[in-house]
Design a protein around this motif. Structure first.
Motif, PDB file in Angstrom:
ATOM      1  N   VAL A  43     -11.283   6.646  -4.117  1.00 35.53           N
ATOM      2  CA  VAL A  43      -9.763   6.389  -3.689  1.00 35.53           C
ATOM      3  C   VAL A  43      -9.001   7.879  -4.266  1.00 35.53           C
ATOM      4  CG1 VAL A  43      -9.862   4.223  -5.222  1.00 35.53           C
ATOM      5  CG2 VAL A  43     -10.154   6.174  -6.502  1.00 35.53           C
ATOM      6  N   PRO A  44      -7.918   7.451  -3.440  1.00 34.04           N
ATOM      7  CA  PRO A  44      -6.642   8.865  -4.149  1.00 34.04           C
ATOM      8  C   PRO A  44      -6.599   9.396  -4.908  1.00 34.04           C
ATOM      9  CG  PRO A  44      -5.755   7.507  -2.443  1.00 34.04           C
ATOM     10  CD  PRO A  44      -7.271   6.681  -2.704  1.00 34.04           C
ATOM     11  N   GLN A  45      -6.696  10.497  -5.636  1.00 32.30           N
ATOM     12  CA  GLN A  45      -6.335  11.096  -6.640  1.00 32.30           C
ATOM     13  C   GLN A  45      -5.696  10.270  -7.260  1.00 32.30           C
ATOM     14  OE1 GLN A  45      -6.384  15.438  -6.372  1.00 32.30           O
ATOM     15  NE2 GLN A  45      -8.533  15.458  -6.512  1.00 32.30           N
ATOM     16  N   GLY A  46      -5.491  10.514  -8.270  1.00 31.63           N
ATOM     17  CA  GLY A  46      -4.148   9.757  -9.144  1.00 31.63           C
ATOM     18  C   GLY A  46      -4.316   8.358  -9.247  1.00 31.63           C
ATOM     19  N   PHE A  47      -5.170   7.110  -8.547  1.00 28.42           N
ATOM     20  CA  PHE A  47      -5.185   6.327  -8.189  1.00 28.42           C
ATOM     21  C   PHE A  47      -5.199   5.005  -9.633  1.00 28.42           C
ATOM     22  CE2 PHE A  47      -7.435   2.186  -7.168  1.00 28.42           C
ATOM     23  CZ  PHE A  47      -6.729   1.489  -6.122  1.00 28.42           C
ATOM     24  N   TYR A  52      -3.460  -7.262  -9.180  1.00 21.66           N
ATOM     25  CA  TYR A  52      -3.876  -9.124  -8.178  1.00 21.66           C
ATOM     26  C   TYR A  52      -2.610 -10.292  -7.869  1.00 21.66           C
ATOM     27  CZ  TYR A  52      -6.877 -12.490  -5.750  1.00 21.66           C
ATOM     28  OH  TYR A  52      -7.625 -13.332  -4.938  1.00 21.66           O
ATOM     29  N   VAL A  53      -2.573  -9.602  -6.637  1.00 18.85           N
ATOM     30  CA  VAL A  53      -1.719 -11.286  -6.247  1.00 18.85           C
ATOM     31  C   VAL A  53      -2.391 -12.485  -5.040  1.00 18.85           C
ATOM     32  CG1 VAL A  53       0.342 -12.439  -4.972  1.00 18.85           C
ATOM     33  CG2 VAL A  53       0.389 -10.009  -6.742  1.00 18.85           C
ATOM     34  N   GLU A  54      -2.804 -12.588  -4.817  1.00 13.31           N
ATOM     35  CA  GLU A  54      -3.645 -13.549  -3.923  1.00 13.31           C
ATOM     36  C   GLU A  54      -3.402 -13.071  -2.579  1.00 13.31           C
ATOM     37  OE1 GLU A  54      -6.724 -17.707  -2.528  1.00 13.31           O
ATOM     38  OE2 GLU A  54      -5.016 -17.755  -4.974  1.00 13.31           O
ATOM     39  N   PRO A  55      -3.821 -12.620  -1.351  1.00 16.54           N
ATOM     40  CA  PRO A  55      -5.579 -12.665  -1.791  1.00 16.54           C
ATOM     41  C   PRO A  55      -6.012 -10.664  -1.771  1.00 16.54           C
ATOM     42  CG  PRO A  55      -5.292 -12.128   0.654  1.00 16.54           C
ATOM     43  CD  PRO A  55      -3.684 -12.354  -0.063  1.00 16.54           C
ATOM     44  N   TYR A  56      -5.174 -10.013  -2.548  1.00 12.17           N
ATOM     45  CA  TYR A  56      -5.020  -8.518  -2.887  1.00 12.17           C
ATOM     46  C   TYR A  56      -5.061  -7.999  -4.211  1.00 12.17           C
ATOM     47  CZ  TYR A  56      -3.556  -8.475   2.220  1.00 12.17           C
ATOM     48  OH  TYR A  56      -3.869  -9.518   3.958  1.00 12.17           O
ATOM     49  N   TYR A  58      -3.828  -4.633  -5.853  1.00  8.25           N
ATOM     50  CA  TYR A  58      -2.193  -3.444  -5.895  1.00  8.25           C
ATOM     51  C   TYR A  58      -3.038  -1.944  -6.286  1.00  8.25           C
ATOM     52  CZ  TYR A  58      -0.440  -6.846  -2.477  1.00  8.25           C
ATOM     53  OH  TYR A  58       0.000  -7.827  -1.799  1.00  8.25           O
ATOM     54  N   SER A  59      -2.776  -1.053  -6.456  1.00  3.42           N
ATOM     55  CA  SER A  59      -2.736   0.226  -7.101  1.00  3.42           C
ATOM     56  C   SER A  59      -0.999   0.195  -7.828  1.00  3.42           C
ATOM     57  CB  SER A  59      -2.461   1.347  -6.233  1.00  3.42           C
ATOM     58  OG  SER A  59      -1.817   1.475  -5.160  1.00  3.42           O
ATOM     59  N   TYR A  60      -1.083   1.468  -8.819  1.00  5.98           N
ATOM     60  CA  TYR A  60       0.601   1.215  -9.083  1.00  5.98           C
ATOM     61  C   TYR A  60       0.671   2.979  -7.921  1.00  5.98           C
ATOM     62  CZ  TYR A  60       0.473   0.055 -13.842  1.00  5.98           C
ATOM     63  OH  TYR A  60       0.448  -1.545 -14.775  1.00  5.98           O
ATOM     64  N   VAL A  61       1.913   2.883  -7.836  1.00  4.64           N
ATOM     65  CA  VAL A  61       2.008   4.447  -7.166  1.00  4.64           C
ATOM     66  C   VAL A  61       0.660   5.673  -7.361  1.00  4.64           C
ATOM     67  CG1 VAL A  61       4.556   5.536  -6.541  1.00  4.64           C
ATOM     68  CG2 VAL A  61       4.927   3.345  -7.002  1.00  4.64           C
ATOM     69  N   ARG A  69       6.636  11.476  -0.526  1.00  3.22           N
ATOM     70  CA  ARG A  69       5.768  10.024  -0.260  1.00  3.22           C
ATOM     71  C   ARG A  69       5.566   9.253  -0.927  1.00  3.22           C
ATOM     72  NH1 ARG A  69       3.126  11.510   5.564  1.00  3.22           N
ATOM     73  NH2 ARG A  69       5.488  11.464   7.323  1.00  3.22           N
ATOM     74  N   LEU A  70       5.442   8.143  -1.282  1.00  4.62           N
ATOM     75  CA  LEU A  70       5.197   7.467  -3.136  1.00  4.62           C
ATOM     76  C   LEU A  70       3.976   6.363  -1.467  1.00  4.62           C
ATOM     77  CD1 LEU A  70       8.257   6.878  -4.657  1.00  4.62           C
ATOM     78  CD2 LEU A  70       6.427   8.787  -5.415  1.00  4.62           C
ATOM     79  N   TYR A  71       3.007   5.705  -2.286  1.00  3.87           N
ATOM     80  CA  TYR A  71       1.673   4.841  -1.323  1.00  3.87           C
ATOM     81  C   TYR A  71       1.607   4.243  -2.761  1.00  3.87           C
ATOM     82  CZ  TYR A  71       0.964   9.031   2.243  1.00  3.87           C
ATOM     83  OH  TYR A  71       1.323   9.583   3.052  1.00  3.87           O
ATOM     84  N   ILE A  72       1.496   3.003  -2.173  1.00  7.41           N
ATOM     85  CA  ILE A  72       1.563   2.073  -3.368  1.00  7.41           C
ATOM     86  C   ILE A  72       0.114   1.000  -1.755  1.00  7.41           C
ATOM     87  CG2 ILE A  72       1.633  -0.296  -3.768  1.00  7.41           C
ATOM     88  CD1 ILE A  72       4.411   0.062  -4.531  1.00  7.41           C
ATOM     89  N   PHE A  73      -1.302   1.179  -2.507  1.00  5.32           N
ATOM     90  CA  PHE A  73      -2.554   0.686  -1.750  1.00  5.32           C
ATOM     91  C   PHE A  73      -2.716  -0.555  -2.226  1.00  5.32           C
ATOM     92  CE2 PHE A  73      -2.888   5.273  -2.091  1.00  5.32           C
ATOM     93  CZ  PHE A  73      -3.576   5.824  -1.144  1.00  5.32           C
ATOM     94  N   ARG A  74      -2.973  -1.352  -0.713  1.00  2.00           N
ATOM     95  CA  ARG A  74      -3.418  -2.972  -1.235  1.00  2.00           C
ATOM     96  C   ARG A  74      -4.676  -3.249  -0.668  1.00  2.00           C
ATOM     97  NH1 ARG A  74       0.053  -6.962   2.600  1.00  2.00           N
ATOM     98  NH2 ARG A  74      -1.453  -6.089   4.327  1.00  2.00           N
TER      99      ARG A  74
END
Length: 83
Positions: A43-47, A52-56, A58-61, A69-74
């Motif tokens: 996973v990206p560093q800092g992940f 969870y919100v069905e069906p996914y 989620y990561s923190y920012v 940039r800011l990323y949220i992974f689903r």
């Protein structure tokens, strides 16, 4: 942050985020079901898992300070019957 743990009641999965160290370009995410390791992925560093919100799931920012940039992974994880 070296290690974090997030348990998702709805799916019975435990996620453990960890730093690989040694100059690795990625960190790791271990996934456990009923105390058994069912996945260990890069996973990206800092992940860190947020929830969870069905069906996914989620990561923190995850910030990318150089790219401003800011990323949220689903993502989805297979159910026990699909593993």
């Amino acid at each position: 942050m070296d290690n974090t743990v997030e348990y998702v009641d709805e799916t019975g999965l435990l996620f453990r985020s960890y730093r690989k160290g040694g100059g690795s370009a990625t960190d790791g995410l271990q996934v456990y079901r009923d105390g058994v390791l069912v996945g260990d992925v890069d996973v990206p560093q800092g992940f860190r898992m947020a929830g969870y919100v069905e069906p996914y799931y989620y990561s923190y920012v995850v910030p990318d300070e150089e790219g401003e940039r800011l990323y949220i992974f689903r993502f989805k994880w297979p159910s026990a019957s699909e593993e």
